[in-house]
Enzyme design. Structure first.
Site, short mmCIF file in Angstrom:
data_model
loop_
_atom_site.label_atom_id
_atom_site.label_comp_id
_atom_site.label_asym_id
_atom_site.label_seq_id
_atom_site.Cartn_x
_atom_site.Cartn_y
_atom_site.Cartn_z
N GLU A 55 19.18 16.88 36.08
CA GLU A 55 19.25 16.09 34.85
C GLU A 55 20.60 16.31 34.17
O GLU A 55 21.10 17.44 34.12
CB GLU A 55 18.10 16.53 33.93
CG GLU A 55 18.00 15.83 32.60
CD GLU A 55 16.82 16.35 31.77
OE1 GLU A 55 16.54 15.77 30.71
OE2 GLU A 55 16.18 17.35 32.19
N LYS A 126 14.86 8.09 30.99
CA LYS A 126 13.79 9.04 30.72
C LYS A 126 12.85 8.52 29.64
O LYS A 126 13.28 8.15 28.54
CB LYS A 126 14.39 10.38 30.29
CG LYS A 126 13.40 11.51 30.13
CD LYS A 126 14.15 12.82 29.82
CE LYS A 126 13.20 14.01 29.73
NZ LYS A 126 13.94 15.26 29.45
N CYS A 159 12.40 15.40 34.37
CA CYS A 159 11.97 16.60 33.66
C CYS A 159 10.62 16.43 32.95
O CYS A 159 9.58 16.42 33.58
CB CYS A 159 13.07 17.03 32.69
SG CYS A 159 12.95 18.77 32.17
N VAL A 186 13.17 24.55 31.44
CA VAL A 186 13.44 25.73 30.61
C VAL A 186 12.18 26.60 30.59
O VAL A 186 11.10 26.15 30.99
CB VAL A 186 13.82 25.31 29.18
CG1 VAL A 186 15.10 24.47 29.19
CG2 VAL A 186 12.69 24.53 28.50
N MET A 188 8.76 28.19 29.57
CA MET A 188 7.64 27.67 28.78
C MET A 188 6.90 28.81 28.12
O MET A 188 6.81 29.92 28.68
CB MET A 188 6.69 26.88 29.69
CG MET A 188 7.31 25.63 30.30
SD MET A 188 7.83 24.42 29.06
CE MET A 188 6.27 23.88 28.42
#
Length: 297
Positions: A55, A126, A159, A186, A188
């Protein structure tokens, strides 16, 4: 291979796909694109017919202001980044799906360009924005398009889109064979240290539930204090990893050779059950209210 030479297309029903795990740096667009092309060339040399990049590969992810995003964003397909990727796709005779900061007039989108040996195929924007993306980007307005390639039907998600099973279901219902997922996963909340990322579990579950091959290309590194977790993954149509998860902090290329015929047959779980035909469409809209026509599989 020169731009005037053309390789043979992959032998149906087999195709090799590649997920590129790399570390873009915010604001260093020329450097990011140059590194991505080096990795694309490497993947193509290993036989990949489809290469998926992370991304926002060209721009980096953690922005300080909308003005910064606007300065880094480009129009597509005429922007310099897309043109460079188009040259790489033509030179290597491959398909590329790559995350890009897209500018359309005064609007900004977190997008993925889809490019083939023949050139520009289209763009995916997105649908589900994450965190501070809401400060910079518009939510996608092009739905879930399907891109037709020499070897099959290609869908795209980015993502946080992967947290929504409707995304995969609608792509599967349109007849997608492979879903390319540029991502910037990232950490969580609540993630146990001894388990793979939640994102990899979601990819496996949705691949199994829809009989889709999903190619997840994540980034690594820490950008302006935000860590990224790597663990790029290629999941087969039965829901099991074909390659990865990759490491959490190392640049890597993942490869998987898939049989598209077997992938399509994976929707038959046994002589009685088919994951798409068993839906209770007497109780709910099979296309989730989108109005898209049901394709003939």
């Amino acid at each position: 291979m020169s731009s005037q030479e053309y390789a043979s297309p992959p032998s149906f029903p087999f195709i090799t796909v590649a997920a590129v795990q790399m570390e873009p740096h915010v604001g260093r667009k020329e450097e990011n694109v140059a590194r991505s092309i080096a990795l694309i060339d490497r993947a193509a040399a290993e036989g990949a017919a489809l290469v998926v990049l992370p991304e926002l590969t060209n721009s980096g992810y953690v922005f300080g202001s909308r003005a910064e995003v606007f300065a880094l964003a480009e129009t597509v397909p005429d922007g310099s980044t897309t043109q460079a990727w188009m040259d790489a796709a033509r030179r290597n005779q491959i398909y590329i799906v790559a995350g890009i900061a897209e500018r359309d007039g005064d609007r900004l989108y977190n997008s993925a360009v889809v490019i083939g040996p023949e050139g520009w195929l289209g763009v995916y924007r997105k649908l589900h924005l994450w965190g501070d993306e809401h400060l910079f980007f518009e939510a996608g307005d092009k739905g879930l398009p399907l891109f037709h390639t020499q070897w099959g039907r290609l869908g795209v998600a980015i993502c946080y889109d992967g947290w929504f099973p409707e995304v995969y279901r609608l792509l599967a219902m349109q007849g997608a064979d492979v879903v390319a997922m540029p991502t910037n996963w990232v950490p969580m909340p609540g993630q146990p240290a001894d388990r793979h990322a939640m994102a990899t579990s979601l990819a496996m579950a949705n691949a199994h539930s829809n009989a889709l091959t999903i190619v997840c290309a994540n980034r690594i590194g820490t950008e302006r204090g935000q860590p990224f977790i790597g663990q790029s993954l290629i999941v087969g149509a039965q829901g099991w990893p074909l390659a990865g998860p990759a490491s959490e902090d190392t640049e890597q290329l993942l490869y998987a050779r898939i049989n598209l015929k077997e992938s399509r047959q994976a929707r038959h779980l046994n002589p009685f059950n088919h994951v798409l035909r068993d839906r209770r469409d007497d109780l709910y809209d099979p296309m989730l209210g989108t109005g898209w026509p049901l394709p003939r599989h």
